[in-house]
Motif scaffolding. Structure first.
Motif, PDB file in Angstrom:
ATOM      1  N   LEU B  36       0.854  -1.192   0.000  1.00  0.00           N
ATOM      2  CA  LEU B  36       0.000   0.000   0.000  1.00  0.00           C
ATOM      3  C   LEU B  36       0.891   1.245   0.000  1.00  0.00           C
ATOM      4  O   LEU B  36       1.840   1.328   0.777  1.00  0.00           O
ATOM      5  N   ILE B  37       0.583   2.180  -0.885  1.00  0.00           N
ATOM      6  CA  ILE B  37       1.300   3.454  -0.909  1.00  0.00           C
ATOM      7  C   ILE B  37       0.257   4.549  -0.698  1.00  0.00           C
ATOM      8  O   ILE B  37      -0.749   4.588  -1.402  1.00  0.00           O
ATOM      9  N   HIS B  38       0.511   5.381   0.304  1.00  0.00           N
ATOM     10  CA  HIS B  38      -0.504   6.404   0.579  1.00  0.00           C
ATOM     11  C   HIS B  38       0.047   7.803   0.333  1.00  0.00           C
ATOM     12  O   HIS B  38       1.242   8.061   0.478  1.00  0.00           O
ATOM     13  N   GLY B  39      -0.844   8.690  -0.002  1.00  0.00           N
ATOM     14  CA  GLY B  39      -0.511  10.098  -0.119  1.00  0.00           C
ATOM     15  C   GLY B  39      -0.769  10.786   1.213  1.00  0.00           C
ATOM     16  O   GLY B  39      -0.859  10.136   2.252  1.00  0.00           O
ATOM     17  N   GLY B  40      -0.903  12.094   1.151  1.00  0.00           N
ATOM     18  CA  GLY B  40      -1.030  12.854   2.389  1.00  0.00           C
ATOM     19  C   GLY B  40      -2.353  13.551   2.581  1.00  0.00           C
ATOM     20  O   GLY B  40      -2.620  14.109   3.633  1.00  0.00           O
ATOM     21  N   GLY B  41      -3.209  13.496   1.548  1.00  0.00           N
ATOM     22  CA  GLY B  41      -4.492  14.176   1.668  1.00  0.00           C
ATOM     23  C   GLY B  41      -4.292  15.636   2.048  1.00  0.00           C
ATOM     24  O   GLY B  41      -3.288  16.253   1.698  1.00  0.00           O
ATOM     25  N   LYS B  42      -5.266  16.162   2.744  1.00  0.00           N
ATOM     26  CA  LYS B  42      -5.198  17.585   3.086  1.00  0.00           C
ATOM     27  C   LYS B  42      -4.638  17.805   4.484  1.00  0.00           C
ATOM     28  O   LYS B  42      -4.551  18.943   4.965  1.00  0.00           O
ATOM     29  N   LEU B  43      -4.261  16.709   5.158  1.00  0.00           N
ATOM     30  CA  LEU B  43      -3.811  16.837   6.546  1.00  0.00           C
ATOM     31  C   LEU B  43      -2.537  17.672   6.668  1.00  0.00           C
ATOM     32  O   LEU B  43      -2.381  18.425   7.623  1.00  0.00           O
ATOM     33  N   ALA B  44      -1.622  17.512   5.694  1.00  0.00           N
ATOM     34  CA  ALA B  44      -0.369  18.273   5.759  1.00  0.00           C
ATOM     35  C   ALA B  44      -0.657  19.767   5.601  1.00  0.00           C
ATOM     36  O   ALA B  44      -0.114  20.590   6.349  1.00  0.00           O
ATOM     37  N   SER B  45      -1.529  20.095   4.652  1.00  0.00           N
ATOM     38  CA  SER B  45      -1.875  21.507   4.447  1.00  0.00           C
ATOM     39  C   SER B  45      -2.578  22.080   5.675  1.00  0.00           C
ATOM     40  O   SER B  45      -2.335  23.223   6.067  1.00  0.00           O
ATOM     41  N   ALA B  46      -3.431  21.260   6.295  1.00  0.00           N
ATOM     42  CA  ALA B  46      -4.160  21.713   7.479  1.00  0.00           C
ATOM     43  C   ALA B  46      -3.188  21.991   8.628  1.00  0.00           C
ATOM     44  O   ALA B  46      -3.299  23.006   9.326  1.00  0.00           O
ATOM     45  N   LEU B  47      -2.212  21.103   8.818  1.00  0.00           N
ATOM     46  CA  LEU B  47      -1.230  21.304   9.887  1.00  0.00           C
ATOM     47  C   LEU B  47      -0.370  22.538   9.586  1.00  0.00           C
ATOM     48  O   LEU B  47      -0.094  23.356  10.471  1.00  0.00           O
ATOM     49  N   ALA B  48       0.028  22.674   8.322  1.00  0.00           N
ATOM     50  CA  ALA B  48       0.843  23.836   7.927  1.00  0.00           C
ATOM     51  C   ALA B  48       0.103  25.133   8.230  1.00  0.00           C
ATOM     52  O   ALA B  48       0.696  26.092   8.729  1.00  0.00           O
ATOM     53  N   GLU B  49      -1.190  25.139   7.956  1.00  0.00           N
ATOM     54  CA  GLU B  49      -1.963  26.355   8.208  1.00  0.00           C
ATOM     55  C   GLU B  49      -1.997  26.678   9.701  1.00  0.00           C
ATOM     56  O   GLU B  49      -1.774  27.817  10.102  1.00  0.00           O
ATOM     57  N   LYS B  50      -2.214  25.620  10.511  1.00  0.00           N
ATOM     58  CA  LYS B  50      -2.231  25.830  11.966  1.00  0.00           C
ATOM     59  C   LYS B  50      -0.902  26.380  12.464  1.00  0.00           C
ATOM     60  O   LYS B  50      -0.846  27.146  13.411  1.00  0.00           O
ATOM     61  N   LEU B  51       0.183  25.924  11.829  1.00  0.00           N
ATOM     62  CA  LEU B  51       1.518  26.329  12.276  1.00  0.00           C
ATOM     63  C   LEU B  51       1.990  27.616  11.586  1.00  0.00           C
ATOM     64  O   LEU B  51       3.086  28.102  11.855  1.00  0.00           O
ATOM     65  N   GLY B  52       1.153  28.126  10.689  1.00  0.00           N
ATOM     66  CA  GLY B  52       1.520  29.362  10.003  1.00  0.00           C
ATOM     67  C   GLY B  52       2.649  29.194   8.998  1.00  0.00           C
ATOM     68  O   GLY B  52       3.415  30.126   8.743  1.00  0.00           O
ATOM     69  N   VAL B  53       2.765  27.986   8.446  1.00  0.00           N
ATOM     70  CA  VAL B  53       3.771  27.754   7.402  1.00  0.00           C
ATOM     71  C   VAL B  53       3.055  27.804   6.053  1.00  0.00           C
ATOM     72  O   VAL B  53       2.248  26.923   5.733  1.00  0.00           O
ATOM     73  N   LYS B  54       3.344  28.851   5.293  1.00  0.00           N
ATOM     74  CA  LYS B  54       2.624  29.069   4.038  1.00  0.00           C
ATOM     75  C   LYS B  54       2.948  27.971   3.022  1.00  0.00           C
ATOM     76  O   LYS B  54       4.115  27.629   2.833  1.00  0.00           O
ATOM     77  N   GLN B  55       1.925  27.418   2.416  1.00  0.00           N
ATOM     78  CA  GLN B  55       2.133  26.353   1.431  1.00  0.00           C
ATOM     79  C   GLN B  55       1.954  26.885   0.026  1.00  0.00           C
ATOM     80  O   GLN B  55       1.005  27.619  -0.257  1.00  0.00           O
ATOM     81  N   VAL B  56       2.859  26.522  -0.848  1.00  0.00           N
ATOM     82  CA  VAL B  56       2.748  26.913  -2.253  1.00  0.00           C
ATOM     83  C   VAL B  56       2.678  25.650  -3.098  1.00  0.00           C
ATOM     84  O   VAL B  56       3.531  24.760  -2.980  1.00  0.00           O
ATOM     85  N   MET B  57       1.629  25.544  -3.897  1.00  0.00           N
ATOM     86  CA  MET B  57       1.478  24.387  -4.782  1.00  0.00           C
ATOM     87  C   MET B  57       1.701  24.848  -6.215  1.00  0.00           C
ATOM     88  O   MET B  57       1.175  25.885  -6.628  1.00  0.00           O
ATOM     89  N   VAL B  58       2.492  24.090  -6.966  1.00  0.00           N
ATOM     90  CA  VAL B  58       2.676  24.375  -8.396  1.00  0.00           C
ATOM     91  C   VAL B  58       2.251  23.130  -9.163  1.00  0.00           C
ATOM     92  O   VAL B  58       2.846  22.057  -8.996  1.00  0.00           O
ATOM     93  N   GLU B  59       1.215  23.268  -9.969  1.00  0.00           N
ATOM     94  CA  GLU B  59       0.651  22.134 -10.724  1.00  0.00           C
ATOM     95  C   GLU B  59       0.418  20.923  -9.821  1.00  0.00           C
ATOM     96  O   GLU B  59       0.813  19.804 -10.157  1.00  0.00           O
ATOM     97  N   GLY B  60      -0.175  21.177  -8.682  1.00  0.00           N
ATOM     98  CA  GLY B  60      -0.515  20.084  -7.769  1.00  0.00           C
ATOM     99  C   GLY B  60       0.660  19.564  -6.944  1.00  0.00           C
ATOM    100  O   GLY B  60       0.490  18.690  -6.113  1.00  0.00           O
ATOM    101  N   ARG B  61       1.853  20.097  -7.182  1.00  0.00           N
ATOM    102  CA  ARG B  61       3.027  19.662  -6.423  1.00  0.00           C
ATOM    103  C   ARG B  61       3.351  20.684  -5.337  1.00  0.00           C
ATOM    104  O   ARG B  61       3.305  21.884  -5.576  1.00  0.00           O
ATOM    105  N   ARG B  62       3.734  20.156  -4.170  1.00  0.00           N
ATOM    106  CA  ARG B  62       3.977  21.009  -3.023  1.00  0.00           C
ATOM    107  C   ARG B  62       5.424  21.522  -3.018  1.00  0.00           C
ATOM    108  O   ARG B  62       6.360  20.717  -3.029  1.00  0.00           O
ATOM    109  N   ILE B  63       5.606  22.826  -3.004  1.00  0.00           N
ATOM    110  CA  ILE B  63       6.949  23.384  -2.827  1.00  0.00           C
ATOM    111  C   ILE B  63       7.360  23.078  -1.385  1.00  0.00           C
ATOM    112  O   ILE B  63       6.648  23.428  -0.449  1.00  0.00           O
TER     113      ILE B  63
END
Lengths: 261, 261
Positions: B36-63
């Motif tokens: 089984l190989i899993h992705g990260g869903g929106k949990l990483a973005s949700a945690l980043a937001e709580k921690l105030g770490v700005k997320q930048v996505m380029v063509e669906g890929r996370r910087i």
């Protein structure tokens, strides 16, 4: 029987990049089969504070509510565990990072509510040493995060010192085990304020006497209780001392060496 | 050759407790060797937001800057990975949760700065299938978080679809591999707004034609490119479809089945 080194690394070393790197260099240099068990340092508390999840500690143990369980799972099994594995791999040590749920390695029972409700904290119930032995036979180096599972789908937070003691005891049926508790201190101190007052050797009787006299610091008691439990279950040698002196600890030239005698 | 099922689970399923549990029930029921190989869903973005770490996505890929790497390591390799492992263990599936650094499974090269600096993002360089085969031989079920390492001590964020494709391709020398990309959609859709317009079968030529005509949604293109790469490298069958219909996807009674023909 082959030798096996089981090394617990904890305390402030985890939070100190340079000290941790130096420790891992020494650890990677151990030629014999080895297992590393790490604690969580202050990183879990730091993340909890950032997230506004209040942490309650009772006698050094973390009360683990659902949000705190998420935090320790992220910090212990994710951040700390995988960074240690990547660092060891860079040193040619074929590390594999696991928690107690992986391979059904450690099942635990959620601690019953007594006077204190510890929440999602587990006490070790069963260890599957066959899985661990299988990894060692493939020259893999298990790096263990202090989490277990209840077999019903729940992770549980479990004390790393205790996990080290349980694994050391169980593996003693198959290996000649040396268990090392390493952290930022020089060993068990006779006088808590004097870092040079290391007790070089101590047996169970001497420990009980010092404990009765109130000479053992409160934080050291659970660690020493674990250490003597390990010796009782067949572990050959337990040493407590400074992580940066790992080689000396192994050689018995630093720290406190404990014996049942 | 024995059959091997490699299943990628991603998208919104990861964030949905009930849907994930149902998926894991079906996954645990697969009798053949499986990964089984899993992705990260929106949990990483949700945690980043709580921690105030700005997320930048380029063509669906996370910087992935240094702080974001910490977040994805915690969320992917810790929170999601270990909870999936504990859930599978409860269903009698002997799961082992790993990332690419474990057992030196996947080494990757940090992506060079081009027009875009992706940060700590890695492109797969080498897969050590012997380690993975060793786990399968012991009836263990690898559960992989989408992180790799550079062999120099650094973890790297790597696309889960790509990891699934690379492992499926490499394992095809030893197994008859079926690769399944499962998520919240019914499959590849002919009309993006019509969930029932699933393309049941598609070969490379048909894909190229539809892509040229602009009929394949932007988000689906990297997944399909990965799928056809997998087929090219010897994977027997690739199916894209709804995670909740895993059994039907395996049986070819749901989703989009791809072929090189």
């Amino acid at each position: 029987m082959d030798k096996l080194f089981i090394i617990k690394i904890g305390g402030q070393i985890i939070d100190d990049e340079a000290k941790l790197a130096s420790f891992l260099q020494s650890f990677a240099g151990i030629k014999e089969p080895k297992i590393l068990i790490h604690g969580g340092g202050k990183l879990a508390s730091a993340l909890a504070e950032k997230l506004g999840v209040k942490q309650v500690m009772v006698e050094g143990r973390r009360i683990t509510d659902a949000e705190t369980l998420k935090i320790v799972t992220m910090v212990y099994a994710g951040l700390i565990n995988k960074n240690i594995v990547a660092a060891l791999q860079a040193k040619g040590c074929n590390a594999i990072g696991l928690c107690g749920a992986d391979g059904n390695m450690i099942t635990a029972r959620k601690r019953k509510k007594g006077e204190i409700d510890y929440g999602f904290v587990g006490d070790v119930e069963k260890l599957h040493t066959k899985f661990i032995r299988g990894l060692l036979k493939k020259d893999l180096v298990p790096v263990l995060a202090p989490l277990t599972h209840d077999g019903k789908g729940h992770l549980l937070n479990t004390n790393a010192d205790t996990i080290a003691q349980e694994i050391a005891g169980a593996m003693s049926a198959h290996y000649q085990v040396t268990l090392i508790y390493s952290f930022e201190k020089n060993g068990v101190l006779m006088h808590i304020d004097d870092a040079s007052s290391v007790i070089k050797a101590m047996n169970k009787k001497e420990y009980e006497k010092l404990k009765k006299e109130g000479k053992i610091s409160a934080g050291m008691i659970p660690k020493l209780d674990n250490a003597f439990l390990a010796l009782k279950s067949g572990v050959k040698k337990v040493v407590i001392g400074k992580a940066e002196e790992l080689k000396k600890l192994i050689a018995g030239r630093s720290g406190t060496t404990l014996s049942n005698g």
